[in-house]
Design a protein around this motif. Structure first.
Motif, PDB file in Angstrom:
ATOM      1  N   ALA A 182      16.595  37.840  -5.247  1.00 53.00           N
ATOM      2  CA  ALA A 182      15.653  38.890  -4.863  1.00 53.00           C
ATOM      3  C   ALA A 182      16.333  40.221  -4.570  1.00 53.00           C
ATOM      4  CB  ALA A 182      14.849  38.448  -3.638  1.00 53.00           C
ATOM      5  N   SER A 183      17.654  40.239  -4.481  1.00 47.75           N
ATOM      6  CA  SER A 183      18.381  41.443  -4.068  1.00 47.75           C
ATOM      7  C   SER A 183      18.926  42.197  -5.273  1.00 47.75           C
ATOM      8  CB  SER A 183      19.540  41.071  -3.135  1.00 47.75           C
ATOM      9  OG  SER A 183      19.063  40.384  -2.004  1.00 47.75           O
ATOM     10  N   ASP A 184      19.148  43.496  -5.046  1.00 49.19           N
ATOM     11  CA  ASP A 184      19.779  44.344  -6.057  1.00 49.19           C
ATOM     12  C   ASP A 184      21.203  44.701  -5.671  1.00 49.19           C
ATOM     13  OD1 ASP A 184      17.302  44.630  -7.630  1.00 49.19           O
ATOM     14  OD2 ASP A 184      16.609  45.750  -5.880  1.00 49.19           O
ATOM     15  N   ALA A 185      21.573  44.429  -4.432  1.00 48.72           N
ATOM     16  CA  ALA A 185      22.926  44.702  -3.950  1.00 48.72           C
ATOM     17  C   ALA A 185      23.160  43.839  -2.719  1.00 48.72           C
ATOM     18  CB  ALA A 185      23.112  46.177  -3.622  1.00 48.72           C
ATOM     19  N   ALA A 186      24.422  43.782  -2.289  1.00 46.79           N
ATOM     20  CA  ALA A 186      24.764  42.932  -1.150  1.00 46.79           C
ATOM     21  C   ALA A 186      25.662  43.688  -0.176  1.00 46.79           C
ATOM     22  CB  ALA A 186      25.478  41.664  -1.626  1.00 46.79           C
ATOM     23  N   ILE A 187      25.553  43.288   1.084  1.00 48.33           N
ATOM     24  CA  ILE A 187      26.491  43.736   2.104  1.00 48.33           C
ATOM     25  C   ILE A 187      27.238  42.499   2.580  1.00 48.33           C
ATOM     26  CG2 ILE A 187      26.772  44.764   4.380  1.00 48.33           C
ATOM     27  CD1 ILE A 187      24.268  46.401   3.864  1.00 48.33           C
ATOM     28  N   TRP A 214      31.788  36.757  -1.953  1.00 47.48           N
ATOM     29  CA  TRP A 214      32.385  37.616  -2.978  1.00 47.48           C
ATOM     30  C   TRP A 214      32.242  36.971  -4.365  1.00 47.48           C
ATOM     31  CZ3 TRP A 214      34.641  42.477  -2.535  1.00 47.48           C
ATOM     32  CH2 TRP A 214      35.299  42.947  -3.676  1.00 47.48           C
ATOM     33  N   ALA A 215      32.498  35.678  -4.423  1.00 49.47           N
ATOM     34  CA  ALA A 215      32.378  34.971  -5.712  1.00 49.47           C
ATOM     35  C   ALA A 215      30.943  34.998  -6.221  1.00 49.47           C
ATOM     36  CB  ALA A 215      32.867  33.529  -5.563  1.00 49.47           C
ATOM     37  N   TYR A 216      29.970  34.826  -5.326  1.00 50.93           N
ATOM     38  CA  TYR A 216      28.564  34.902  -5.744  1.00 50.93           C
ATOM     39  C   TYR A 216      28.262  36.260  -6.376  1.00 50.93           C
ATOM     40  CZ  TYR A 216      27.735  30.821  -2.695  1.00 50.93           C
ATOM     41  OH  TYR A 216      27.758  29.585  -2.099  1.00 50.93           O
ATOM     42  N   CYS A 217      28.753  37.329  -5.748  1.00 48.30           N
ATOM     43  CA  CYS A 217      28.499  38.675  -6.270  1.00 48.30           C
ATOM     44  C   CYS A 217      29.215  38.898  -7.594  1.00 48.30           C
ATOM     45  CB  CYS A 217      28.929  39.727  -5.250  1.00 48.30           C
ATOM     46  SG  CYS A 217      27.947  39.749  -3.735  1.00 48.30           S
ATOM     47  N   GLU A 237      29.901  36.649  -9.860  1.00 51.24           N
ATOM     48  CA  GLU A 237      29.181  35.914 -10.903  1.00 51.24           C
ATOM     49  C   GLU A 237      27.972  36.696 -11.401  1.00 51.24           C
ATOM     50  OE1 GLU A 237      28.125  32.258  -9.081  1.00 51.24           O
ATOM     51  OE2 GLU A 237      30.187  31.523  -8.940  1.00 51.24           O
ATOM     52  N   ARG A 238      27.392  37.511 -10.524  1.00 50.68           N
ATOM     53  CA  ARG A 238      26.160  38.231 -10.851  1.00 50.68           C
ATOM     54  C   ARG A 238      26.385  39.713 -11.116  1.00 50.68           C
ATOM     55  NH1 ARG A 238      25.666  34.056  -7.771  1.00 50.68           N
ATOM     56  NH2 ARG A 238      23.827  32.727  -7.795  1.00 50.68           N
ATOM     57  N   ASN A 239      27.644  40.165 -11.111  1.00 47.69           N
ATOM     58  CA  ASN A 239      27.956  41.591 -11.261  1.00 47.69           C
ATOM     59  C   ASN A 239      27.139  42.435 -10.292  1.00 47.69           C
ATOM     60  OD1 ASN A 239      29.826  41.235 -13.403  1.00 47.69           O
ATOM     61  ND2 ASN A 239      28.137  41.026 -14.848  1.00 47.69           N
ATOM     62  N   MET A 240      27.099  41.996  -9.051  1.00 47.88           N
ATOM     63  CA  MET A 240      26.234  42.635  -8.055  1.00 47.88           C
ATOM     64  C   MET A 240      27.003  43.700  -7.271  1.00 47.88           C
ATOM     65  SD  MET A 240      23.938  40.864  -5.053  1.00 47.88           S
ATOM     66  CE  MET A 240      22.591  40.445  -6.166  1.00 47.88           C
ATOM     67  N   PRO A 241      26.495  44.931  -7.214  1.00 47.88           N
ATOM     68  CA  PRO A 241      27.106  45.961  -6.367  1.00 47.88           C
ATOM     69  C   PRO A 241      27.134  45.507  -4.911  1.00 47.88           C
ATOM     70  CG  PRO A 241      25.486  46.918  -7.852  1.00 47.88           C
ATOM     71  CD  PRO A 241      25.325  45.433  -7.951  1.00 47.88           C
ATOM     72  N   ARG A 242      28.166  45.955  -4.188  1.00 48.50           N
ATOM     73  CA  ARG A 242      28.295  45.454  -2.817  1.00 48.50           C
ATOM     74  C   ARG A 242      29.033  46.432  -1.913  1.00 48.50           C
ATOM     75  NH1 ARG A 242      32.469  41.766  -5.910  1.00 48.50           N
ATOM     76  NH2 ARG A 242      30.891  42.339  -7.409  1.00 48.50           N
ATOM     77  N   PHE A 243      28.672  46.376  -0.636  1.00 48.45           N
ATOM     78  CA  PHE A 243      29.431  46.998   0.435  1.00 48.45           C
ATOM     79  C   PHE A 243      30.193  45.899   1.172  1.00 48.45           C
ATOM     80  CE2 PHE A 243      26.408  50.815   1.434  1.00 48.45           C
ATOM     81  CZ  PHE A 243      26.807  51.426   0.261  1.00 48.45           C
TER      82      PHE A 243
END
Length: 737
Positions: free
Chosen positions: A146-151, A168-171, A173-179
């Motif tokens: 449901a998210s477009d980015a992660a903190i 970090w690994a989850y992000c 795998e999904r090429n998810m932008p993150r802070f």
């Protein structure tokens, strides 16, 4: 025009604040606008929750990290600083907005994902607070969808933990932008520098600090510095106050500010040329470049603060609004169309309505289907098609959720997150779409259940209530499986760990009023003979009238264990009439359900009826059935019977440092290593064959051996003979039961 007037105009006309002129006007008006009191902010909360935000003014952010890293405290501070609540709750007191479930309050942990919407700078930020416990990673998978980015939250006291590594690994795998948010910087024994240096060492120069702490002489954090704007702040009575940047921090600020400029320059060739020429960038160029770097995963901003004092909370929201992507800029989705072909599903505010059900809450008060609108706009009277079932669904009442509280809304815009009540036929993972374009979005990749226990009611006769309750709970937590094992006559509950199963048992009692207990699941052993034998079975009974007479000679031969009972006949001369053959086979089918050693089903058996006799009056089907059972019982003890056990193919993924411990443990479990291969993440995959009877507690044991860094899969492959030394205990346990 007033600030409120401009905001209302933008909402009603669905225009975005994209022009530089309008952005400047908004900035000026925001500075000139009188500050709201907390009472005024609270009174306007319902108004903003029911406001239609356009897709560019929405951010969907999930908080990820290890249990205890401060995610829920951070969510509380964001609620407080935006006026959504007038008092911050604490996990220890059980009064936070996120952790409202009775089990969460009792255990002081997050169990499911909570939606926490806040409004900041005319932007709606949907914060998804996820659990950090590994047993509840199914809820994390839902939030990621449901998210477009992660903190990614990690504590300055603990540094990089296993939970952070997994997040970090989850992000990745999904090429998810993150802070990256370093929490608890103002607490005793915290070490921001050590944590930041560990991040840089692990993930490289993409780690970019945009907020750094200020220490006093006693090394206690007293404030923070905005690196981009070279401004400093501290908290006074939970209010942010600007202060002069410390003189001794000037060089640090310049160093980090130059690093940000370099990161911005790398996003555009023209900016890179200007950077080498020594030109300064404008604030807008910096924001645009940082936004692009975050979106392209070339930059991971590091922020810091404290959830308990709200230090850094407002600055975090500033960066969420300006640097993180909106739903249109977020990850693309894979969908299957009506022709069965996979295609990209692009989030589109102007498209036909479509929504994805990413979470379900089902309790005694009702059912809520949490959705993310991915196309168009939906209203309570919108009619959509469930792509999974093909059924037409009229949506009905819609809500914006904040923890357990719901606020009814009249519409949900593209990119927004809300909930629909009483959608009984809708499940998590369903795609609701317009009849003109039916597509099915990819399902949520829940972790495979790897820990199983048998569950039974404490009171006889409540088995149906246990099953009904667990099926209801499965609607809101699809990460566990429930199987009624006909072979062992047990209801087997499989999940991600002992804590998850314990929570399910507690919910059965609190929600459905049924006490249940967990016990080790029985192993489905089998029995087999290794020697050919023949036996005679005669059933003769006289009861005054016509009696019963059946007489058979049967040869029993071992076969492959994959085969069931093979029945054949070699009768000559009509010694056993043909019409009694089915009765003999039926008797044998009934007999092989209990083997001679421990009562487990006997497999791999061929029974050949080759002789016998009959009485023209007293012989009947029942008599020959009983004769066959007697022949079976006479033959089996002499046929060298043995016990078979299920063997599983095990694949354990662990960091190299733990390979020795895992291999040693496998040998204790009678495992046979089949090979080791490295994976692309720097781990080692150990493949082995291991008796499944030895794997009951492996989930818990592997976590202990590898500090929760290891994972495994276990799949049944075949049955093998149990070593004689182990058979005695199996037989004794079976007799005791």
């Amino acid at each position: 025009m007033s600030l409120a007037g401009i905001t209302r105009f933008c909402i009603l006309t669905k225009k975005e604040l994209q022009s530089p002129l309008l952005s400047c006007i908004m900035s000026v008006l925001r500075c000139q606008a009188p500050k709201q009191s907390r009472t005024e902010a609270l009174s306007s909360r319902k108004e903003y929750l029911t406001t239609m935000y356009t897709v560019n003014s929405i951010r969907n952010i999930c908080l990820l990290g290890h249990s205890g890293s401060g995610k829920t405290a951070l969510a509380e501070s964001l609620l407080y600083m935006t006026g959504a609540i007038d008092r911050m709750g604490k996990n220890a007191d059980g009064n936070t907005v996120s952790d409202y479930d009775p089990e969460e309050i009792r255990r002081n942990i997050s169990i499911s994902t909570s939606v926490i919407p806040v409004e900041y700078h005319n932007t709606k930020i949907n914060i998804l607070d996820t659990p950090g416990g590994f047993d509840f990673s199914g809820a994390v998978m839902e939030a990621l969808r449901a998210s477009d980015a992660a903190i990614l939250v990690l504590s300055a006291k603990d540094g990089i933990t296993v939970g952070f590594e997994k997040a970090w690994a989850y992000c990745e795998e999904r090429n998810m932008p993150r802070f990256i948010y370093i929490s608890k910087v103002d607490e005793d024994h915290s070490d921001y520098n050590a944590t930041f240096n560990a991040l840089r060492e692990r993930y490289g120069n993409k780690i970019a600090p945009v907020i750094v702490p200020i220490w006093d002489a006693s090394h206690k954090v007293t404030g923070i510095i905005d690196v981009l704007n070279k401004r400093a702040y501290e908290m006074q009575n939970l209010k942010r106050v600007e202060i002069e940047p410390p003189e001794d921090k000037a060089s640090v600020i310049e160093e980090f500010n130059d690093a940000l400029k370099e990161a911005v320059a790398e996003t555009d060739e023209a900016l890179m040329d200007r950077f080498f020429e020594g030109d300064d960038f404008t604030y807008r160029e910096m924001i645009t470049g940082l936004h692009q770097g975050v979106k392209e995963l070339s930059l991971f901003p590091v922020l810091c603060g404290s959830g308990t004092t709200c230090l850094g909370s407002l600055m975090l929201m500033d960066h969420i609004v300006y640097l993180l992507p909106n739903p249109v800029e977020g990850n693309y989705h894979k969908a299957t169309n009506s022709d069965g072909e996979t295609e990209e599903f692009v989030v589109s505010p102007g498209g036909v309505p479509a929504a994805f059900v990413w979470k379900t809450v089902s309790d005694q008060f009702g059912k809520y289907s949490f959705i993310k609108v991915l196309s168009g706009e939906i209203t309570p009277d919108t009619t959509l098609v469930n792509a999974r079932t093909g059924d037409t669904e009229k949506l009905g009442r819609m809500y914006v959720m904040c923890g357990k509280k719901n606020t009814e809304v009249k519409a949900l815009a593209c990119g927004d997150i809300g909930a629909i009540g009483k959608m009984d036929k809708v499940k998590t993972g369903d795609t609701l779409c317009d009849p003109r374009k039916i597509v099915s979005l990819k399902q949520i990749p829940y972790p495979h259940p790897c820990y199983s226990m048998a569950i039974a009611p404490k009171t006889r006769g409540q088995e149906e209530k246990v099953g009904t309750g667990l099926n209801r709970l499965n609607e809101e937590d699809p990460s566990f499986h429930l199987v009624n094992n006909a072979e062992t006559k047990q209801l087997v509950l499989s999940g991600l760990g002992d804590q998850q199963l314990d929570v399910l048992v507690s919910k059965l009692k609190s929600r459905f009023g049924v006490d249940a207990v967990l016990m080790p699941a029985k192993v489905a052993y089998r029995e087999k003979i290794k020697k050919t034998v023949q036996a005679h079975g005669r059933h003769k009974k006289q009861t005054g009238g016509s009696g019963q007479f059946g007489d058979v000679w049967i040869r029993f031969e071992p076969q492959d264990e994959q085969d069931g009972l093979i029945f054949a006949e070699e009768v000559f001369g009509g010694s056993v009439p043909r019409n009694f053959y089915p009765a003999v086979e039926k008797g044998l089918q009934e007999a092989v359900q209990k083997g001679p050693l421990a009562g487990y089903p006997l497999v791999g058996l061929k029974a050949v009826l080759y002789d016998g006799s009959y009485h023209p009056v007293d012989s009947n089907e029942m008599a020959f059935k009983m004769a066959a059972i007697l022949a079976y019982k006479e033959a089996m003890p002499n046929a060298n019977p043995t016990i078979l056990e299920p063997i599983g193919a095990l694949a354990v993924t662990v960091p190299e440092a733990y390979v020795g411990d895992v291999m040693g443990d496998l040998s204790k479990r009678r495992g046979r290593p089949m090979g080791m291969t490295p994976d692309h993440d720097g781990n080692t995959v150990i493949e082995a064959e291991v008796p499944m009877a030895e794997m009951g507690s492996y989930t818990i044991d592997l976590r202990a051996m590898t500090q929760a860094r290891g994972s495994f899969t276990l799949d049944f492959v075949r049955y093998e003979e149990v070593p004689k030394a182990n058979q005695a205990k199996i037989i004794a346990d079976a007799k005791e039961e």
